[in-house]
Design an enzyme around this catalytic site. Structure first.
Site, short mmCIF file in Angstrom:
data_model
loop_
_atom_site.label_atom_id
_atom_site.label_comp_id
_atom_site.label_asym_id
_atom_site.label_seq_id
_atom_site.Cartn_x
_atom_site.Cartn_y
_atom_site.Cartn_z
N HIS A 106 0.71 -1.05 0.04
CA HIS A 106 -0.01 -0.09 -0.10
C HIS A 106 0.84 1.13 0.11
O HIS A 106 2.08 1.36 0.36
CB HIS A 106 -1.00 -0.09 1.19
CG HIS A 106 -1.55 1.38 1.69
ND1 HIS A 106 -0.83 2.04 2.68
CD2 HIS A 106 -2.36 2.01 1.02
CE1 HIS A 106 -1.47 3.12 2.68
NE2 HIS A 106 -2.56 3.41 1.74
N ASN A 108 0.54 5.91 -0.73
CA ASN A 108 -0.14 7.30 -0.89
C ASN A 108 0.50 8.17 -0.58
O ASN A 108 1.66 8.39 0.26
CB ASN A 108 -1.61 7.13 -0.29
CG ASN A 108 -1.57 7.38 1.02
OD1 ASN A 108 -1.46 8.85 1.41
ND2 ASN A 108 -1.61 6.73 2.17
N VAL A 109 0.48 8.94 -1.36
CA VAL A 109 1.09 10.64 -1.16
C VAL A 109 0.01 11.59 -1.27
O VAL A 109 -0.85 11.33 -2.04
CB VAL A 109 2.17 10.70 -2.04
CG1 VAL A 109 3.49 9.96 -1.49
CG2 VAL A 109 1.92 10.53 -3.48
N HIS A 145 12.87 -1.85 3.91
CA HIS A 145 13.18 -0.87 4.69
C HIS A 145 14.31 0.19 4.72
O HIS A 145 14.71 1.19 4.79
CB HIS A 145 13.45 -1.16 6.43
CG HIS A 145 11.73 -1.44 7.11
ND1 HIS A 145 11.28 -0.52 7.63
CD2 HIS A 145 11.00 -2.53 7.02
CE1 HIS A 145 10.00 -1.01 8.34
NE2 HIS A 145 9.87 -2.07 7.65
N HIS A 175 -7.94 -3.77 18.27
CA HIS A 175 -9.01 -4.89 18.84
C HIS A 175 -8.16 -6.31 18.49
O HIS A 175 -8.86 -7.14 19.21
CB HIS A 175 -10.33 -4.89 17.90
CG HIS A 175 -9.99 -5.18 16.42
ND1 HIS A 175 -9.46 -4.10 15.48
CD2 HIS A 175 -10.36 -6.18 15.95
CE1 HIS A 175 -9.54 -4.58 14.28
NE2 HIS A 175 -10.06 -5.75 14.56
N GLY A 259 -17.44 11.10 0.05
CA GLY A 259 -16.33 10.82 -0.83
C GLY A 259 -17.04 9.63 -1.75
O GLY A 259 -18.17 9.03 -1.65
N ARG A 260 -15.93 9.40 -3.04
CA ARG A 260 -16.60 8.53 -3.98
C ARG A 260 -16.24 7.00 -3.34
O ARG A 260 -15.08 6.59 -3.22
CB ARG A 260 -15.78 8.59 -5.18
CG ARG A 260 -16.40 7.63 -6.41
CD ARG A 260 -15.69 8.34 -7.44
NE ARG A 260 -16.19 7.39 -8.69
CZ ARG A 260 -15.83 6.44 -9.40
NH1 ARG A 260 -14.77 5.92 -8.92
NH2 ARG A 260 -16.30 5.83 -10.27
#
Length: 299
Positions: A106, A108-109, A145, A175, A259-260
């Site tokens: 995964h 994201n920016v 890393h 949890h 949101g979509r």
């Protein structure tokens, strides 16, 4: 330099193109694009590769939304944003391979800016990438890393340790009292020392994702797997779903603010299974995962 949303957007569009091209080159299948518009302002390009040679599903989403005022849910925690117009843009992606020996990844920016006449803009960058293995290989974790550390190095010796810890803390299932995977980098609210520095770091993270992930894919793609490994992969994918729907701030914010939905839930694995109180066989490779994903210094 003052914040330049146009330059950020152009980078993000190129980044989406670059990542999709590289994933397609490895897999052999192509992405299908779904361009969409947001009624309140903005839109995006959602791209999905399904049932490829290597990737069961890969989704790479670009979005750019804007409006005259922030939703109340956003200004409740940041009152300085009230009364400002805003732009939010980013690229987010999740890759779910067929082969259980290849980890899920995964990344994201993102960039956010809120403005009003006569006042300085409020802006920040965020993002990162993280890895979720089903079977642990130390050389893969070290490579992941090390790539993260090396891209952080030009920005300061303290950057990698700080954002690694933030990633470990963030991708934690409270949890279940367990990590989602082996982490990577996570940062948010980045706006110092200046725009150019922060934008350069965000670009380094975005460009670093394929450098971190694709060598692992190449290393594991020919490994033979069967029903046992597949069942364990589907079981562990359940943790991915649990995190995204219960704890992930981006998913929750997107769903709560209209949101979509299709783009927000593009991160979900196409197949997943739960089994009541399932326990791996003692001493098995499956049992070893819980120890492998414990927080540690990999390099």
């Amino acid at each position: 330099m003052k914040p330049d949303a146009h330059h950020v957007k152009q980078f993000l569009l190129r980044l989406q193109d670059d990542i999709c091209q590289k994933l397609s080159a490895v897999d052999g299948a192509n992405f299908v694009e779904d361009s969409w518009r947001r009624e309140a302002g903005g839109g995006g390009r959602s791209r999905v590769l399904r049932n490829g040679g290597i990737f069961e599903q890969a989704g790479v989403n670009f979005s750019h939304v804007h409006g005259d005022a922030m939703p109340a849910s956003a200004t409740a925690h940041r009152p300085e944003l009230a009364g400002r117009s805003f732009e939010a843009m980013g690229v987010s992606l999740v890759v779910h391979p067929h082969n259980p020996y290849i980890p899920t990844s995964h990344a994201n920016v993102r960039f956010f800016i809120a403005e009003k006449p006569g006042a300085d803009p409020v802006w920040w960058f965020g993002g990162g990438f993280d890895l979720t293995p089903y079977y642990g290989f130390e050389e893969d974790a070290v490579h992941w890393h090390r790539t993260a550390r090396d891209l952080c190095q030009p920005f300061g010796d303290d950057v990698y340790p700080r954002y690694k810890k933030w990633c470990d803390d963030y991708f934690f299932l409270k949890h279940r009292n367990e990590q989602r995977g082996i982490g990577g980098l996570f940062f948010d609210d980045l706006n110092t020392p200046d725009f150019d520095h922060c934008f350069a770091f965000m670009q380094a993270v975005g460009n670093g994702y394929t450098e971190a992930y694709l060598p692992i894919v190449e290393r594991r793609k020919a490994m033979v797997w069967g029903e046992r490994e597949r069942n364990f992969q589907l079981y562990r994918r359940g943790r991915y779903v649990e995190f995204n729907l219960v704890w992930d701030r981006g998913t929750l914010f997107g769903l709560q603010t209209g949101g979509r939905t299709e783009s927000i839930l593009m991160s979900m694995p196409p197949l997943v299974r739960w089994e009541y109180d399932w326990q791996p066989e003692a001493g098995s490779p499956e049992a070893a995962l819980s120890e492998f994903i414990q927080v540690r210094d990999w390099i």
